[in-house]
Design an enzyme around this catalytic site. Structure first.
Site, PDB file in Angstrom:
ATOM      1  N   LYS A 184      -0.187 -16.971  38.546  1.00 39.18           N
ATOM      2  CA  LYS A 184      -1.069 -17.865  37.774  1.00 39.18           C
ATOM      3  C   LYS A 184      -0.404 -19.228  37.587  1.00 39.18           C
ATOM      4  O   LYS A 184      -1.041 -20.265  37.737  1.00 39.18           O
ATOM      5  CB  LYS A 184      -1.419 -17.223  36.421  1.00 39.18           C
ATOM      6  CG  LYS A 184      -2.375 -16.052  36.577  1.00 39.18           C
ATOM      7  CD  LYS A 184      -2.502 -15.176  35.335  1.00 39.18           C
ATOM      8  CE  LYS A 184      -3.266 -13.895  35.685  1.00 39.18           C
ATOM      9  NZ  LYS A 184      -3.335 -12.927  34.591  1.00 39.18           N
ATOM     10  N   GLN A 220      -1.435 -11.559  28.763  1.00 36.13           N
ATOM     11  CA  GLN A 220      -1.356 -10.709  29.960  1.00 36.13           C
ATOM     12  C   GLN A 220      -1.398  -9.225  29.590  1.00 36.13           C
ATOM     13  O   GLN A 220      -0.661  -8.775  28.711  1.00 36.13           O
ATOM     14  CB  GLN A 220      -0.078 -11.030  30.747  1.00 36.13           C
ATOM     15  CG  GLN A 220       0.069 -10.263  32.040  1.00 36.13           C
ATOM     16  CD  GLN A 220      -1.011 -10.610  33.067  1.00 36.13           C
ATOM     17  OE1 GLN A 220      -1.359 -11.759  33.272  1.00 36.13           O
ATOM     18  NE2 GLN A 220      -1.552  -9.597  33.723  1.00 36.13           N
ATOM     19  N   ASP A 256     -10.290 -15.413  30.450  1.00 37.83           N
ATOM     20  CA  ASP A 256     -10.374 -14.099  31.112  1.00 37.83           C
ATOM     21  C   ASP A 256     -11.788 -13.529  31.005  1.00 37.83           C
ATOM     22  O   ASP A 256     -12.137 -12.597  31.732  1.00 37.83           O
ATOM     23  CB  ASP A 256      -9.395 -13.106  30.457  1.00 37.83           C
ATOM     24  CG  ASP A 256      -8.134 -12.885  31.276  1.00 37.83           C
ATOM     25  OD1 ASP A 256      -8.149 -13.197  32.481  1.00 37.83           O
ATOM     26  OD2 ASP A 256      -7.137 -12.398  30.706  1.00 37.83           O
TER      27      ASP A 256
END
Ligand code: NDP
Length: 289
Positions: A53, A97, A120
């Site tokens: 990322k 995460q 997300d």
């Protein structure tokens, strides 16, 4: 004839190049999109995902902030960090995460992320928006699958789509997105009675199971498009949920693993971050949040 290989590497790099051009323009206007990522603990796969990322951010010109927290981090400490990013106008996208250590209540963390910064697409507000077909941050793997289908001109309208897997991060949201694109959708799972009978009806078959080479050639309708979401680490290396070598002789189109859906996830995350920055700066209309 062997199936067309759906090249996630090419499509994801096209998307990143498109985003890099867009970010260069935004920066001229003084807007620098910024993604903040919290990484709790030492899960090796998570470190790889976060590094990917960060590299994508760098390539596109998105500012990235990484907060590496010890595995002993408390719920309160993590929530305080998320809230500080919620309140920081220079941070446009936030993600924690997954997986997180067991003392962390992941659902409460998700509820704490400002839905306007939930790149997300996992906050229940955005999940609800997806359900009712309103503007939202679509979760990245499912939207990456739809993007691959679109860019390869695979007709969704009227197609029979069968999804194997009903998780909140892949199976359910991809079913909704396929439905919004006018497919006739069926979701299968471990309690489905005759799985092969169901999968054989699919014009578009999505495998999100987590079992190496689970979908075999005899489970696939000739001419189907097969999307393999699986990422299984085996002794032979990374492997999908589909028996690629055999299924590619039956299907009309297929995603490889690696080189398929996996690369799309990060590209779509970058797209959501740019969208979040534009919404927060008033460059594009915000959704209700
Ligand atoms: P989950 O473990 O959350 O879900 C797996 C699903 O598969 C469940 O719904 C389960 O059914 C179903 N399933 C398991 N066994 C069978 C069976 N024998 N027959 C039919 N259905 C079965 O996994 P995820 O959705 O999180 O991930 C799926 C795969 O995709 C994994 O390999 C993961 O690593 C990968 N992945 C890849 C991403 C990417 O970026 N490419 C992103 C996210 C995931 P039930 O609900 O009944 O238990």
């Amino acid at each position: 004839m062997s199936a067309q290989i759906i090249d996630g590497k090419k499509v994801s790099s096209d998307i990143k190049a498109e985003l890099a051009a867009e970010v260069a323009e935004l920066k001229k206007g003084g807007l620098e999109p910024c993604l903040a990522v919290a990484l709790v603990g030492d899960d090796p796969a998570s470190h790889v995902y976060v590094r990917n990322k960060e590299e994508a951010c760098k390539l596109i010109g998105i500012k990235s902030i990484k907060e590496q927290l010890p595995a002993s981090t408390t719920q309160e400490e993590l929530l305080a960090l998320v809230k500080s990013w919620n309140d920081d106008p220079s941070v446009h996208g936030i993600l924690v995460q997954s997986p997180v250590p067991s003392q962390i209540n992941e659902h409460e963390v998700l509820l704490t992320i400002d839905p306007a910064k939930d790149v997300d697409g996992w906050h229940p507000f955005n999940v609800g928006q997806l359900m009712v077909g309103e503007s939202t941050f679509e979760s990245c793997t499912p939207s990456g699958i739809i993007e691959l289908l679109k860019r390869y001109n695979i007709e969704m309208a009227g197609a029979k789509a069968v999804i194997v897997g009903r998780s909140n991060i892949v199976g359910k949201p991809v079913a909704l997105l396929l439905l919004h694109n006018d497919a006739t959708v069926e979701i299968c799972h471990s309690r489905t009675k005759d799985l092969a009978a169901e999968t054989k009806t699919a014009d578009i078959l999505v495998a999100a199971i987590g079992k190496p080479k689970f979908i075999t050639a005899d489970m696939v309708k000739p001419g189907a498009a097969v999307i393999d979401v699986g990422m299984n680490r085996t002794e032979e290396g990374l492997c999908g949920d589909v028996d690629f070598e055999a299924v590619k002789e039956v299907a009309a189109a297929i995603t490889p693993v690696p080189g398929g859906v996996g690369l799309m996830t990060v590209a779509m995350l970058m797209g959501n971050t740019v969208k979040a920055a534009k919404q927060q700066a008033g460059v594009v209309e915000r959704s209700i949040v």
